[in-house]
Enzyme design. Structure first.
Site, PDB file in Angstrom:
ATOM      1  N   ASP A  76       0.841  -1.200   0.000  1.00  9.86           N
ATOM      2  CA  ASP A  76       0.000   0.000   0.000  1.00  9.86           C
ATOM      3  C   ASP A  76       0.879   1.253   0.000  1.00  9.86           C
ATOM      4  O   ASP A  76       2.023   1.203   0.442  1.00  9.86           O
ATOM      5  CB  ASP A  76      -0.882   0.042   1.252  1.00  9.86           C
ATOM      6  CG  ASP A  76      -1.863  -1.110   1.298  1.00  9.86           C
ATOM      7  OD1 ASP A  76      -2.192  -1.659   0.236  1.00  9.86           O
ATOM      8  OD2 ASP A  76      -2.292  -1.456   2.424  1.00  9.86           O
TER       9      ASP A  76
HETATM   10  N1  URA Z   1      -1.228  -5.846   4.044  1.00 12.58           N
HETATM   11  C1  URA Z   1      -1.704  -4.589   4.042  1.00 12.58           C
HETATM   12  O1  URA Z   1      -2.726  -4.309   4.663  1.00 12.58           O
HETATM   13  N2  URA Z   1      -1.024  -3.664   3.361  1.00 12.58           N
HETATM   14  C2  URA Z   1       0.119  -3.916   2.693  1.00 12.58           C
HETATM   15  O2  URA Z   1       0.717  -3.015   2.099  1.00 12.58           O
HETATM   16  C3  URA Z   1       0.608  -5.235   2.695  1.00 12.58           C
HETATM   17  C4  URA Z   1      -0.081  -6.185   3.385  1.00 12.58           C
END
Ligand code: URA
Length: 230
Positions: A104
């Site tokens: 993310d």
């Molecule tokens: N899980 C999440 O919630 N975000 C990420 O970036 C990776 C795994």
């Protein structure tokens, strides 16, 4: 062995036609000699190829590890934000790189890029049993051992999904390591949200046996797939 024009076009030096022209203009050298034809075959492991006087770097299969900072999108292009490809420097920008397991925008840590589809599959497919480890910070005291119980969360297509059994390691009331085999959209955040807590900081620290080590934020290094398999 592969044809010189194919090698150079794979590396985005131009179309086959443009490379043919560059060869006729004597801009390509192989082992110190001017290349005379686009049909010449080279062994990229042994032969030294130069284009406009610069050594051409070629790997059939390449794997890169980036320590992704927050604020960067795991995508090739984004209209609003900088992307992880902003960290890809010469000569790696010549490779057709794909992200092996996106993070993310507000997540930092270990991100892999590869030009090799098979390698990508080996890394990200849950059936390959490669754990992805995250260092999680939550907003309120939390006992992460509840994450070992079966639960249903939503996946990226808003379909119900039951995560495979993870591993957890408590650090303190607000911090823990979570190791999961898959990488569903917002998976860690959604697993934690299932228990009414919010992830306020997230960092991927390991993929398989490969860890970030002391790689500084925003830096990238070449790694070997064997480092993941341990
Ligand atoms: N899980 C999440 O919630 N975000 C990420 O970036 C990776 C795994």
């Amino acid at each position: 062995m592969l044809r010189i024009d194919k090698m150079l076009s794979n590396l985005k030096y131009g179309s086959r036609k443009e490379i043919d022209k560059a060869i006729r203009e004597k801009r390509v050298e192989i082992n110190g000699k001017v290349c005379k034809s686009a049909k010449v075959k080279v062994d990229p492991k042994k032969d030294e190829v130069m284009f406009d006087g610069e050594v051409v770097y070629y790997e059939e299969s390449i794997l890169l590890m980036l320590n992704k900072p927050k604020g960067y999108v795991s995508a090739n292009h984004d209209d609003l934000h900088p992307t992880v490809f902003d960290f890809v420097y010469d000569p790696y920008h010549r490779f057709d790189l794909k992200i092996a397991g996106r993070l993310d925008i507000d997540t930092e840590g270990l991100l892999l890029l590869t030009n090799d589809g098979q390698m990508l599959h080996e890394i990200i497919h849950p059936s390959k049993n490669v754990y992805k480890e995250y260092y999680v910070t939550v907003d309120q005291p939390f006992d992460p051992s509840v994450l070992l119980d079966e639960m249903v969360i939503m996946d990226g297509n808003n379909a119900p999904y039951t995560p495979m059994k993870p591993e957890v390691e408590v650090v303190d009331d607000l911090h823990f390591y979570l190791r999961i085999k898959e990488g569903k959209f917002h998976q860690v955040k959604r697993m934690v949200a299932h228990y009414g807590r919010e992830v306020i900081a997230l960092k991927r620290t390991k993929i398989g046996d490969l860890s970030l080590g002391d790689l500084p934020l925003g830096e990238m290094v070449e790694v070997d797939i064997e480092q993941i398999k341990g």
